[in-house]
Motif scaffolding. Structure first.
Motif, mmCIF file in Angstrom:
data_model
loop_
_atom_site.group_PDB
_atom_site.id
_atom_site.type_symbol
_atom_site.label_atom_id
_atom_site.label_comp_id
_atom_site.label_asym_id
_atom_site.label_seq_id
_atom_site.Cartn_x
_atom_site.Cartn_y
_atom_site.Cartn_z
ATOM 1 N N GLU A 128 0.798 -1.351 0.039
ATOM 2 C CA GLU A 128 0.036 -0.047 0.008
ATOM 3 C C GLU A 128 0.945 1.068 -0.036
ATOM 4 O O GLU A 128 1.505 1.245 1.083
ATOM 5 N N GLY A 129 0.816 2.046 -1.042
ATOM 6 C CA GLY A 129 1.596 3.314 -0.992
ATOM 7 C C GLY A 129 2.743 3.148 -2.293
ATOM 8 O O GLY A 129 2.983 2.081 -2.662
ATOM 9 N N ASP A 130 3.093 4.564 -2.546
ATOM 10 C CA ASP A 130 4.238 4.360 -3.563
ATOM 11 C C ASP A 130 5.503 4.109 -2.933
ATOM 12 O O ASP A 130 5.569 4.139 -1.805
ATOM 13 N N ALA A 131 6.436 4.403 -3.916
ATOM 14 C CA ALA A 131 7.912 4.143 -3.568
ATOM 15 C C ALA A 131 8.220 5.026 -2.345
ATOM 16 O O ALA A 131 8.967 4.724 -1.293
ATOM 17 N N ARG A 132 8.038 6.450 -2.566
ATOM 18 C CA ARG A 132 8.145 7.379 -1.325
ATOM 19 C C ARG A 132 7.848 6.986 -0.127
ATOM 20 O O ARG A 132 8.285 7.235 1.039
ATOM 21 N N SER A 133 6.422 6.721 -0.204
ATOM 22 C CA SER A 133 5.689 6.548 1.164
ATOM 23 C C SER A 133 6.211 5.330 1.752
ATOM 24 O O SER A 133 6.378 5.295 3.122
ATOM 25 N N LEU A 134 6.478 4.146 1.195
ATOM 26 C CA LEU A 134 7.299 3.048 1.591
ATOM 27 C C LEU A 134 8.607 3.359 2.247
ATOM 28 O O LEU A 134 8.964 2.899 3.295
ATOM 29 N N TRP A 135 9.466 4.113 1.613
ATOM 30 C CA TRP A 135 10.646 4.471 2.168
ATOM 31 C C TRP A 135 10.684 5.331 3.288
ATOM 32 O O TRP A 135 11.244 5.192 4.328
ATOM 33 N N ASN A 136 9.571 6.209 3.194
ATOM 34 C CA ASN A 136 9.352 6.866 4.572
ATOM 35 C C ASN A 136 9.027 6.243 5.687
ATOM 36 O O ASN A 136 9.308 6.442 7.018
ATOM 37 N N GLN A 137 8.064 5.563 5.316
ATOM 38 C CA GLN A 137 7.774 4.360 6.459
ATOM 39 C C GLN A 137 8.764 3.639 6.998
ATOM 40 O O GLN A 137 8.869 3.251 8.425
ATOM 41 N N TYR A 138 9.828 3.123 6.457
ATOM 42 C CA TYR A 138 10.813 2.274 6.585
ATOM 43 C C TYR A 138 11.991 3.123 7.144
ATOM 44 O O TYR A 138 12.369 3.170 8.504
ATOM 45 N N MET A 139 12.571 4.067 6.415
ATOM 46 C CA MET A 139 13.784 4.807 6.821
ATOM 47 C C MET A 139 13.510 5.924 7.613
ATOM 48 O O MET A 139 14.231 6.554 8.351
ATOM 49 N N GLY A 140 12.051 6.404 7.943
ATOM 50 C CA GLY A 140 11.794 7.407 8.719
ATOM 51 C C GLY A 140 11.868 7.126 10.082
ATOM 52 O O GLY A 140 11.511 7.830 11.276
ATOM 53 N N GLN A 141 12.061 5.925 10.397
ATOM 54 C CA GLN A 141 11.856 5.329 11.884
ATOM 55 C C GLN A 141 13.319 6.088 12.483
ATOM 56 O O GLN A 141 14.425 6.022 11.732
ATOM 57 N N GLU A 142 13.393 6.334 13.535
ATOM 58 C CA GLU A 142 14.762 6.772 14.411
ATOM 59 C C GLU A 142 15.708 5.501 14.419
ATOM 60 O O GLU A 142 16.993 5.879 14.413
ATOM 61 N N ARG A 143 15.269 4.503 14.890
ATOM 62 C CA ARG A 143 16.137 3.300 14.641
ATOM 63 C C ARG A 143 15.532 2.257 14.206
ATOM 64 O O ARG A 143 14.215 2.143 14.062
ATOM 65 N N ILE A 144 16.260 1.397 13.470
ATOM 66 C CA ILE A 144 15.739 0.081 12.942
ATOM 67 C C ILE A 144 16.320 -0.852 13.506
ATOM 68 O O ILE A 144 17.575 -1.334 13.252
ATOM 69 N N THR A 145 15.772 -1.863 14.469
ATOM 70 C CA THR A 145 16.509 -2.595 15.365
ATOM 71 C C THR A 145 16.118 -4.089 14.688
ATOM 72 O O THR A 145 15.157 -4.289 14.139
ATOM 73 N N ALA A 146 17.218 -4.715 14.964
ATOM 74 C CA ALA A 146 17.153 -6.160 14.447
ATOM 75 C C ALA A 146 17.853 -7.121 15.565
ATOM 76 O O ALA A 146 18.897 -6.444 16.189
ATOM 77 N N LEU A 147 17.729 -8.401 15.512
ATOM 78 C CA LEU A 147 18.313 -9.266 16.269
ATOM 79 C C LEU A 147 19.426 -9.995 15.721
ATOM 80 O O LEU A 147 19.363 -10.450 14.611
ATOM 81 N N LYS A 148 20.566 -9.715 15.769
ATOM 82 C CA LYS A 148 21.737 -10.342 15.351
ATOM 83 C C LYS A 148 22.550 -11.528 16.117
ATOM 84 O O LYS A 148 22.724 -11.290 17.344
ATOM 85 N N LYS A 149 22.742 -12.661 15.621
ATOM 86 C CA LYS A 149 23.259 -13.621 16.169
ATOM 87 C C LYS A 149 25.008 -13.424 16.365
ATOM 88 O O LYS A 149 25.443 -12.872 15.546
ATOM 89 N N GLN A 150 25.461 -13.728 17.673
ATOM 90 C CA GLN A 150 26.700 -13.464 17.663
ATOM 91 C C GLN A 150 27.595 -15.075 17.791
ATOM 92 O O GLN A 150 27.141 -15.887 18.126
#
Length: 224
Positions: A128-150
């Motif tokens: 839902e949404g165009d390329a710009r709105s998708l980018w804003n929804q994702y990259m607009g987050q202050e932090r993008i957190t993920a679980l990384k295996k050590q």
């Protein structure tokens, strides 16, 4: 003499592991009659290595292997080496070019800083949404957190992957969502495309089987 071969990894051989691809090259050098230089010490090994390992299932269109021939071996020049190897390489490993690199002091692995990927997620009906709105929804987050295996720890750690994303574009297509991304790669900083995929899917609320997602590494970028 030191050489660098550029090659592609496509087709079913993408499902061959990095270590097995290394064995393919070692055996191919031997079959072609190309004598490699060896390291010194208790457990000598041939002087050859990839710029960056390619994950199982990924296609690679800008891959590199560097190697050094034995000091007392000069039976072939670079183009003859390339021709001899091309004759015996399995389907899916396409040798593109070769160049001499006598001035190379560091390994390509230590010089790698980033990699460009194309990731295709077959979820067009959910977008839902165009390329710009998708980018804003994702990259607009202050932090993008993920679980990384050590490697040395059983429990994964939470990391912020946003600083490791150099470029990112969302391109909705007829049958999928295409991500074009340039991510940190190498020994100094590295971001697996898997973490990007996981966070995009969770952020956008997509429902997709990982087995249906394709990842292609289009280019490796090196320090100048």
């Amino acid at each position: 003499m030191k050489y660098i071969i550029k090659f592609k990894k496509t087709g079913v051989i993408c499902y061959t592991s990095h270590l097995d691809i290394m064995k393919v090259f070692k055996r191919s050098f031997k079959r072609a009659g190309i004598r490699l230089a060896y390291s010194q010490g208790f457990n000598p090994h041939p002087k050859m290595g990839f710029a960056q390992p390619l994950s199982l299932g990924y296609r690679g269109y800008d891959e590199y292997i560097e190697f050094e021939t034995a000091a007392d071996w000069n039976n072939m020049n670079g183009q003859e080496i390339l021709g001899a190897l091309r004759e015996i390489m399995p389907e899916g490993l396409t040798l593109v070019s070769i160049k001499e690199a006598p001035e190379l002091k560091k390994t390509l692995a230590s010089m790698t800083v980033a990699a460009e990927y194309e990731i295709r997620i077959p979820v067009s009906e959910q977008i839902e949404g165009d390329a710009r709105s998708l980018w804003n929804q994702y990259m607009g987050q202050e932090r993008i957190t993920a679980l990384k295996k050590q490697k040395k720890k059983k429990e994964p750690v939470v990391i912020d992957i946003k600083p490791k994303i150099r470029q990112l574009a969302f391109n909705p297509k007829d049958d999928c969502l295409v991500l074009n991304a340039v991510l940190d790669a190498g020994s100094e900083s590295n971001l697996s495309p898997e973490l990007l995929i996981d966070t995009v899917i969770s952020t956008l609320g997509l429902d997709c089987d990982r087995a249906e997602i394709t990842v292609s590494r289009l280019e490796l970028q090196f320090k100048e």
